[in-house]
Write an enzyme that holds these catalytic residues in place. Structure first.
Site, PDB file in Angstrom:
ATOM      1  N   LYS A  23      13.424 -20.796 -26.788  1.00 17.34           N
ATOM      2  CA  LYS A  23      12.944 -19.913 -25.625  1.00 17.34           C
ATOM      3  C   LYS A  23      13.495 -18.609 -26.018  1.00 17.34           C
ATOM      4  CE  LYS A  23      15.620 -19.559 -21.505  1.00 17.34           C
ATOM      5  NZ  LYS A  23      16.130 -18.260 -21.358  1.00 17.34           N
ATOM      6  N   ASN A  24      14.664 -18.559 -26.523  1.00 19.54           N
ATOM      7  CA  ASN A  24      15.398 -16.918 -26.541  1.00 19.54           C
ATOM      8  C   ASN A  24      14.808 -16.286 -27.881  1.00 19.54           C
ATOM      9  OD1 ASN A  24      16.524 -17.291 -24.011  1.00 19.54           O
ATOM     10  ND2 ASN A  24      18.524 -17.879 -24.700  1.00 19.54           N
ATOM     11  N   ARG A  97      14.193 -11.379 -17.365  1.00 16.51           N
ATOM     12  CA  ARG A  97      14.462 -10.040 -17.597  1.00 16.51           C
ATOM     13  C   ARG A  97      13.600  -9.342 -19.034  1.00 16.51           C
ATOM     14  NH1 ARG A  97      19.900  -8.352 -16.743  1.00 16.51           N
ATOM     15  NH2 ARG A  97      20.016  -8.135 -19.007  1.00 16.51           N
ATOM     16  N   CYS A 121      18.843 -15.302 -14.696  1.00 18.41           N
ATOM     17  CA  CYS A 121      19.736 -16.388 -14.092  1.00 18.41           C
ATOM     18  C   CYS A 121      20.988 -15.610 -13.155  1.00 18.41           C
ATOM     19  CB  CYS A 121      20.156 -17.342 -15.057  1.00 18.41           C
ATOM     20  SG  CYS A 121      19.008 -18.602 -15.454  1.00 18.41           S
TER      21      CYS A 121
HETATM   22  C1  EPZ Z   1      20.685 -13.570 -23.993  1.00 20.17           C
HETATM   23  O1  EPZ Z   1      20.918 -12.910 -22.844  1.00 20.17           O
HETATM   24  C2  EPZ Z   1      20.055 -15.176 -23.596  1.00 20.17           C
HETATM   25  N1  EPZ Z   1      18.730 -14.750 -22.979  1.00 20.17           N
HETATM   26  C3  EPZ Z   1      20.952 -15.668 -22.820  1.00 20.17           C
HETATM   27  O2  EPZ Z   1      20.578 -17.072 -22.455  1.00 20.17           O
HETATM   28  C4  EPZ Z   1      22.122 -15.763 -23.407  1.00 20.17           C
HETATM   29  O3  EPZ Z   1      23.232 -16.612 -22.686  1.00 20.17           O
HETATM   30  C5  EPZ Z   1      22.752 -14.422 -23.956  1.00 20.17           C
HETATM   31  O4  EPZ Z   1      21.775 -13.751 -24.630  1.00 20.17           O
HETATM   32  C6  EPZ Z   1      24.108 -14.626 -24.863  1.00 20.17           C
HETATM   33  O5  EPZ Z   1      23.695 -15.500 -25.848  1.00 20.17           O
HETATM   34  C7  EPZ Z   1      17.694 -14.515 -23.690  1.00 20.17           C
HETATM   35  O6  EPZ Z   1      17.654 -14.365 -24.791  1.00 20.17           O
HETATM   36  C8  EPZ Z   1      16.458 -14.552 -22.849  1.00 20.17           C
HETATM   37  P1  EPZ Z   1      23.645 -10.237 -23.597  1.00 20.17           P
HETATM   38  P2  EPZ Z   1      21.142 -11.294 -22.667  1.00 20.17           P
HETATM   39  O7  EPZ Z   1      22.938  -8.953 -23.390  1.00 20.17           O
HETATM   40  O8  EPZ Z   1      20.720 -10.774 -23.881  1.00 20.17           O
HETATM   41  C9  EPZ Z   1      26.751  -7.817 -21.071  1.00 20.17           C
HETATM   42  C10 EPZ Z   1      19.545 -18.829 -21.106  1.00 20.17           C
HETATM   43  O9  EPZ Z   1      20.117 -19.385 -20.303  1.00 20.17           O
HETATM   44  N2  EPZ Z   1      25.598  -6.542 -20.789  1.00 20.17           N
HETATM   45  O10 EPZ Z   1      24.014 -10.776 -25.084  1.00 20.17           O
HETATM   46  O11 EPZ Z   1      20.754 -10.825 -21.423  1.00 20.17           O
HETATM   47  C11 EPZ Z   1      26.222  -8.866 -20.222  1.00 20.17           C
HETATM   48  O12 EPZ Z   1      26.578  -8.792 -18.864  1.00 20.17           O
HETATM   49  C12 EPZ Z   1      20.011 -17.315 -20.998  1.00 20.17           C
HETATM   50  O13 EPZ Z   1      18.956 -19.085 -21.800  1.00 20.17           O
HETATM   51  C13 EPZ Z   1      26.057  -5.574 -20.481  1.00 20.17           C
HETATM   52  O14 EPZ Z   1      27.252  -5.157 -19.846  1.00 20.17           O
HETATM   53  O15 EPZ Z   1      22.815 -11.381 -23.143  1.00 20.17           O
HETATM   54  C14 EPZ Z   1      27.076 -10.127 -20.790  1.00 20.17           C
HETATM   55  O16 EPZ Z   1      28.111 -10.167 -20.305  1.00 20.17           O
HETATM   56  C15 EPZ Z   1      21.122 -16.996 -19.968  1.00 20.17           C
HETATM   57  N3  EPZ Z   1      25.215  -4.411 -20.508  1.00 20.17           N
HETATM   58  C16 EPZ Z   1      27.099  -9.798 -22.300  1.00 20.17           C
HETATM   59  O17 EPZ Z   1      26.853  -8.332 -22.386  1.00 20.17           O
HETATM   60  C17 EPZ Z   1      23.748  -4.735 -20.771  1.00 20.17           C
HETATM   61  O18 EPZ Z   1      23.035  -3.777 -20.918  1.00 20.17           O
HETATM   62  C18 EPZ Z   1      26.146 -10.615 -23.168  1.00 20.17           C
HETATM   63  O19 EPZ Z   1      24.926 -10.267 -22.610  1.00 20.17           O
HETATM   64  C19 EPZ Z   1      23.638  -5.856 -21.409  1.00 20.17           C
HETATM   65  C20 EPZ Z   1      24.320  -6.921 -21.504  1.00 20.17           C
END
Ligand code: EPZ
Length: 436
Positions: A23-24, A97, A121
């Site tokens: 999915k991701n 998102r 989520c």
């Molecule tokens: C991706 O989310 C995945 N989603 C998530 O899977 C996954 O848990 C995550 O990566 C980590 O592997 C998709 O690919 C659609 P991040 P993403 O940016 O890209 C912080 C699932 O269930 N952050 O790596 O949104 C954030 O809050 C989902 O399949 C900021 O602070 O995750 C988090 O603490 C859930 N500011 C950390 O970074 C930002 O602008 C990591 O988030 C962006 C992120």
């Protein structure tokens, strides 16, 4: 389709299932197709709700999307694109998102893009500050409208030097999708290097991009002026594989997962073995099984790749309720990803949450009042309950708990699980679960 499922637990899952594309990755590869002036073909695409969401977002922007479910092949024609308004984007995006990742490609192709209020989520704040900072650095102007953020690039997009304060998956993808056609060179430090990102880089390279990845989380992109379509087969969904593997472990079962790939699962396989699960890596997949006897407790923390993924954490915690002794799980990626344990405790588990970092190192959430460490004491027999699922991974984990529990549970709100688990009802039946 009904939004709830009745599960009579206590039966070990046994049999074979197939897991298709991640999915991701798939959702991002579909967005990448927007950069190409000729059609793209993506293979191994699962029939999940997020694919429908991205398809409808692409169609809203004038792309032609043709998905053949049985073969998992999706053809995307982005030769003609049009702008869409925030209200329509929000309506099609639902809680996804993904719209934020359309920005770079749409700015390149149309000169404008819109971000409606974003969902996703309920696992922490999930801000988009990294994304906006990157887009603005490339040269995008961001204006707040009543319906969302409106982006334009009056002077075009130009390569940047950027260091992420945290190796965010989405922010790394944002940068890649924007940099490939920005004028000049872009350098990113502290990038996320998840296998899904590597697959996205491979896809972009097929489209004409020039991207080099170093061993120290740095990525260099030389912008090109034109990109074309791709033909690519998506890597397998390692989160779905890990989820079914934990379901096999928690129910003392034996499941062969066709399509599971060892090269993307190494960290998970180590943990699975340490807690007492067994697996056989085969030519066509991986067999996961409970060998009998007690499972063992473990201390681990979630982390960015190559660490233990946050998305494996929730299914594993359910299996750890069946392990002997005290397990410690320190969640370092999302500050609020243990909400699902309330339902586990109501089913007889013993999971205590702590604000402190209980891992071998401190994380960003240590001094910030978030209950992001869990101590699980087991083994605790689980009993049936009525559960409302909170989010995608938490929801599947509740399903695992219901499968492991004695008695009949009613799990409602399961529609959310369709976002990321293809045909999970049929797979449960194929594995011998007693579900209606
Ligand atoms: C991706 O989310 C995945 N989603 C998530 O899977 C996954 O848990 C995550 O990566 C980590 O592997 C998709 O690919 C659609 P991040 P993403 O940016 O890209 C912080 C699932 O269930 N952050 O790596 O949104 C954030 O809050 C989902 O399949 C900021 O602070 O995750 C988090 O603490 C859930 N500011 C950390 O970074 C930002 O602008 C990591 O988030 C962006 C992120």
């Amino acid at each position: 389709m009904s939004d709830s499922i009745r599960v009579t637990g206590g039966i070990g899952l046994r049999g074979e299932i197939t897991v298709r594309g991640a999915k991701n990755f798939v959702s991002k590869a579909m967005v990448a197709a927007l950069l190409g002036s000729t059609p793209s073909t993506l293979r191994n695409v699962p029939e999940i709700r997020d694919v429908k969401v991205v398809s409808s977002l692409l169609e809203l922007h004038g792309a032609g999307v043709d998905y053949d479910h049985p073969s998992g092949t999706i053809d995307i024609d982005t030769s003609t694109l049009v702008s869409a308004d925030a209200a329509h984007i929000a309506e099609h995006a639902g809680s996804s998102r993904i719209p934020i990742l359309l920005c770079g490609p749409l700015l390149h192709r149309l000169g404008e893009a819109v971000i409606p209020d974003l969902g996703g989520c309920r696992i922490g704040d999930r801000p988009i500050d990294f994304h906006l900072e990157i887009l603005q650095k490339f040269g995008a102007s961001v204006a707040q409208g009543a319906d969302g953020l409106h982006l334009t690039a009056p002077n075009g997009l130009h390569g940047i030097k950027h260091t992420l304060s945290y190796p965010s998956v989405g922010a790394t993808e944002q940068l890649l999708l924007t940099a490939v056609m920005a004028e000049g060179i872009t350098q990113l430090e502290n990038a996320a290097v998840e296998p899904e990102i590597k697959d996205l880089i491979d896809t972009l390279q097929k489209m004409g991009a020039i991207i080099s990845v170093d061993t120290d989380r740095s990525i260099t992109i030389e912008g090109v002026t034109r990109m074309h379509g791709y033909d690519h087969t998506a890597l397998t969904d390692r989160i779905e594989v890990g989820s079914w593997a934990c379901a096999a472990l928690a129910t003392r079962g034996d499941v062969l997962i066709h399509g599971a790939q060892q090269r993307t699962m190494g960290t998970f396989l180590n943990v699975f073995r340490k807690v007492g699960g067994e697996f056989d890596v085969r030519q066509d997949g991986i067999r996961f099984y409970h060998p009998g006897g007690d499972l063992r407790s473990i201390a681990l923390q979630t982390d960015v790749h190559p660490g233990f993924m946050t998305d494996w954490q929730q299914p594993l915690v359910v299996a750890l309720t069946q392990a002997k002794g005290l397990s410690i799980v320190h969640e370092t990626v999302y500050e609020q990803r243990f909400g699902f344990t309330n339902a586990l405790n109501a089913m007889g588990a013993h999971v205590q949450l702590f604000r402190e970092c209980l891992g071998d190192r401190a994380c960003r959430f240590g001094q910030r009042n978030f209950k992001h460490s869990a101590v699980i004491s087991g083994p605790t027999p689980l009993h049936a309950a009525n559960i409302e699922v909170p989010d995608l991974r938490g929801g599947f984990s509740h399903l695992i708990a219901a499968l492991a529990a004695s008695g009949t549970s009613n799990v409602s709100g399961i529609g959310i699980i369709d976002r990321g688990y293809e045909n999970f009802r049929d797979k449960l039946t194929a594995l011998g679960a007693n579900v209606e």
